[in-house]
Design a protein around this motif. Structure first.
Motif, PDB file in Angstrom:
ATOM      1  N   GLN A 113     124.339 102.507  35.055  1.00  0.00           N
ATOM      2  CA  GLN A 113     122.904 102.260  35.122  1.00  0.00           C
ATOM      3  C   GLN A 113     122.237 102.797  33.865  1.00  0.00           C
ATOM      4  O   GLN A 113     122.534 103.911  33.420  1.00  0.00           O
ATOM      5  CB  GLN A 113     122.319 102.924  36.360  1.00  0.00           C
ATOM      6  CG  GLN A 113     120.890 102.557  36.617  1.00  0.00           C
ATOM      7  CD  GLN A 113     120.415 103.018  37.979  1.00  0.00           C
ATOM      8  OE1 GLN A 113     121.164 103.566  38.762  1.00  0.00           O
ATOM      9  NE2 GLN A 113     119.153 102.804  38.253  1.00  0.00           N
TER      10      GLN A 113
ATOM     11  N   THR B  78     118.297 102.885  31.677  1.00  0.00           N
ATOM     12  CA  THR B  78     116.865 102.651  31.686  1.00  0.00           C
ATOM     13  C   THR B  78     116.538 101.904  30.410  1.00  0.00           C
ATOM     14  O   THR B  78     117.062 102.231  29.344  1.00  0.00           O
ATOM     15  CB  THR B  78     116.095 103.990  31.724  1.00  0.00           C
ATOM     16  OG1 THR B  78     116.516 104.735  32.869  1.00  0.00           O
ATOM     17  CG2 THR B  78     114.600 103.766  31.795  1.00  0.00           C
ATOM     18  N   SER B  79     115.688 100.890  30.508  1.00  0.00           N
ATOM     19  CA  SER B  79     115.316 100.101  29.347  1.00  0.00           C
ATOM     20  C   SER B  79     113.839 100.302  29.038  1.00  0.00           C
ATOM     21  O   SER B  79     112.989 100.255  29.931  1.00  0.00           O
ATOM     22  CB  SER B  79     115.583  98.615  29.619  1.00  0.00           C
ATOM     23  OG  SER B  79     115.182  97.832  28.524  1.00  0.00           O
TER      24      SER B  79
ATOM     25  N   GLU C 248     121.913 112.960  27.308  1.00  0.00           N
ATOM     26  CA  GLU C 248     121.095 111.749  27.373  1.00  0.00           C
ATOM     27  C   GLU C 248     121.232 111.018  26.041  1.00  0.00           C
ATOM     28  O   GLU C 248     121.083 111.626  24.982  1.00  0.00           O
ATOM     29  CB  GLU C 248     119.621 112.091  27.571  1.00  0.00           C
ATOM     30  CG  GLU C 248     119.249 112.503  28.958  1.00  0.00           C
ATOM     31  CD  GLU C 248     117.746 112.770  29.086  1.00  0.00           C
ATOM     32  OE1 GLU C 248     116.943 112.292  28.258  1.00  0.00           O
ATOM     33  OE2 GLU C 248     117.390 113.482  30.028  1.00  0.00           O
TER      34      GLU C 248
ATOM     35  N   TYR D 287     119.896 107.692  23.852  1.00  0.00           N
ATOM     36  CA  TYR D 287     118.946 106.604  23.657  1.00  0.00           C
ATOM     37  C   TYR D 287     119.448 105.804  22.464  1.00  0.00           C
ATOM     38  O   TYR D 287     119.750 106.380  21.423  1.00  0.00           O
ATOM     39  CB  TYR D 287     117.554 107.146  23.341  1.00  0.00           C
ATOM     40  CG  TYR D 287     116.938 107.949  24.457  1.00  0.00           C
ATOM     41  CD1 TYR D 287     115.995 107.381  25.305  1.00  0.00           C
ATOM     42  CD2 TYR D 287     117.290 109.273  24.666  1.00  0.00           C
ATOM     43  CE1 TYR D 287     115.424 108.113  26.334  1.00  0.00           C
ATOM     44  CE2 TYR D 287     116.724 110.012  25.695  1.00  0.00           C
ATOM     45  CZ  TYR D 287     115.794 109.425  26.523  1.00  0.00           C
ATOM     46  OH  TYR D 287     115.229 110.152  27.547  1.00  0.00           O
TER      47      TYR D 287
ATOM     48  N   TYR E  15     117.686 101.433  25.060  1.00  0.00           N
ATOM     49  CA  TYR E  15     118.363 101.762  26.307  1.00  0.00           C
ATOM     50  C   TYR E  15     118.583 103.262  26.365  1.00  0.00           C
ATOM     51  O   TYR E  15     118.878 103.890  25.347  1.00  0.00           O
ATOM     52  CB  TYR E  15     119.724 101.067  26.406  1.00  0.00           C
ATOM     53  CG  TYR E  15     119.671  99.571  26.641  1.00  0.00           C
ATOM     54  CD1 TYR E  15     118.488  98.914  26.939  1.00  0.00           C
ATOM     55  CD2 TYR E  15     120.828  98.824  26.560  1.00  0.00           C
ATOM     56  CE1 TYR E  15     118.461  97.546  27.156  1.00  0.00           C
ATOM     57  CE2 TYR E  15     120.811  97.450  26.768  1.00  0.00           C
ATOM     58  CZ  TYR E  15     119.626  96.823  27.068  1.00  0.00           C
ATOM     59  OH  TYR E  15     119.608  95.467  27.277  1.00  0.00           O
ATOM     60  N   LYS E  16     118.457 103.775  27.575  1.00  0.00           N
ATOM     61  CA  LYS E  16     118.728 105.194  27.822  1.00  0.00           C
ATOM     62  C   LYS E  16     119.875 105.297  28.821  1.00  0.00           C
ATOM     63  O   LYS E  16     119.857 104.680  29.883  1.00  0.00           O
ATOM     64  CB  LYS E  16     117.507 105.891  28.414  1.00  0.00           C
ATOM     65  CG  LYS E  16     117.789 107.323  28.855  1.00  0.00           C
ATOM     66  CD  LYS E  16     116.643 107.879  29.676  1.00  0.00           C
ATOM     67  CE  LYS E  16     116.983 109.254  30.217  1.00  0.00           C
ATOM     68  NZ  LYS E  16     115.952 109.733  31.141  1.00  0.00           N
TER      69      LYS E  16
ATOM     70  N   GLU F  62     121.915 108.234  30.984  1.00  0.00           N
ATOM     71  CA  GLU F  62     121.804 109.628  31.431  1.00  0.00           C
ATOM     72  C   GLU F  62     123.020 110.462  31.025  1.00  0.00           C
ATOM     73  O   GLU F  62     122.956 111.682  31.013  1.00  0.00           O
ATOM     74  CB  GLU F  62     121.639 109.693  32.946  1.00  0.00           C
ATOM     75  CG  GLU F  62     120.357 109.078  33.468  1.00  0.00           C
ATOM     76  CD  GLU F  62     119.120 109.905  33.161  1.00  0.00           C
ATOM     77  OE1 GLU F  62     119.254 111.107  32.862  1.00  0.00           O
ATOM     78  OE2 GLU F  62     118.021 109.333  33.200  1.00  0.00           O
TER      79      GLU F  62
END
Length: 160
Positions: free
Chosen positions: A9, A11-12, A131, A133, A142-143, A145
Motif C-alpha cells: 500500500q 499513499t499518492s 518512510e 517518498y 508516492y509514499k 511507510e
C-alpha cells in the motif's frame, strides 16, 4: 500447490504542495541536490534527502563512472554517508527525485533493486521502518511507510 498473495500500500500525492511541510522541505533539498548529479552517461539525475532522528539531513546524488558499475546511485551515496558519519542515528524519512536530461519524468521513480537492498539493510538494522517518498521531475509523489512495500521478500542476515 498453494498460492500466496502479497499486498502493498502506498499513499499518492498529486504534487509537492500536497506533501506535509516537513516533506516538502526534504523533497526541495532532494530536487536541489539532484543538480549535483554526475550523469554524463545515462543523462539521468537523481537526488536524495534523508532525515535522521538526530535532526540532521543527509543529501546524495548519483555519481557515474565510465567503468560500469563503479558509479553509485544517489540513494546509496546518501545512506552510506549517513551510516559513516552518523552511525547511531536512525533514518526516519527519505525523499527521492529523478529527472532525465532528454525527456521530462512525470511518473514516480522508485529506487533500483540494489538501492532497495541497501535501504533494507538499514531498516532491518535499526528495527524501525523508513518512510520513502519518491517522484519524477514533476507530478505525483508516492509514499511508502516502509521499504517492505518495495521489497516484500527482503534478504537479510537471517538467511546466511
Amino acid at each position: 500447490m498453494k498460492q500466496i498473495s502479497i499486498t502493498t500500500q502506498f499513499t499518492s500525492f498529486e504534487n509537492v504542495q500536497e506533501l506535509p511541510n516537513e516533506i516538502q522541505d526534504l523533497m526541495a533539498q532532494a530536487i536541489e541536490v539532484r543538480k549535483n548529479a554526475y550523469a554524463p552517461y545515462s543523462n539521468f539525475r537523481v537526488g536524495v534527502a534523508i532525515l535522521l532522528d538526530n535532526g540532521k539531513t543527509v543529501l546524495g546524488s548519483n555519481q557515474e563512472n565510465a567503468a560500469y558499475p563503479s558509479g553509485l546511485c544517489a540513494e546509496r551515496v546518501a545512506i552510506f554517508y549517513a551510516g559513516a558519519v552518523y552511525p547511531d542515528a536512525k533514518i526516519l524519512k527519505m525523499a527521492i527525485t529523478a529527472a532525465s536530461d532528454t525527456n521530462q519524468t512525470k511518473a514516480p521513480i522508485p529506487p533500483c533493486g540494489s538501492c532497495r537492498q541497501s535501504i533494507a539493510e538499514y531498516e532491518i538494522r535499526q528495527k524501525t521502518p523508513i518512510e520513502i517518498y519518491f517522484m519524477g521531475e514533476i507530478g505525483s509523489i508516492y509514499k511508502s511507510e516502509s521499504l517492505k512495500n518495495l521489497l516484500p521478500f527482503m534478504f537479510d542476515k537471517k538467511f546466511l
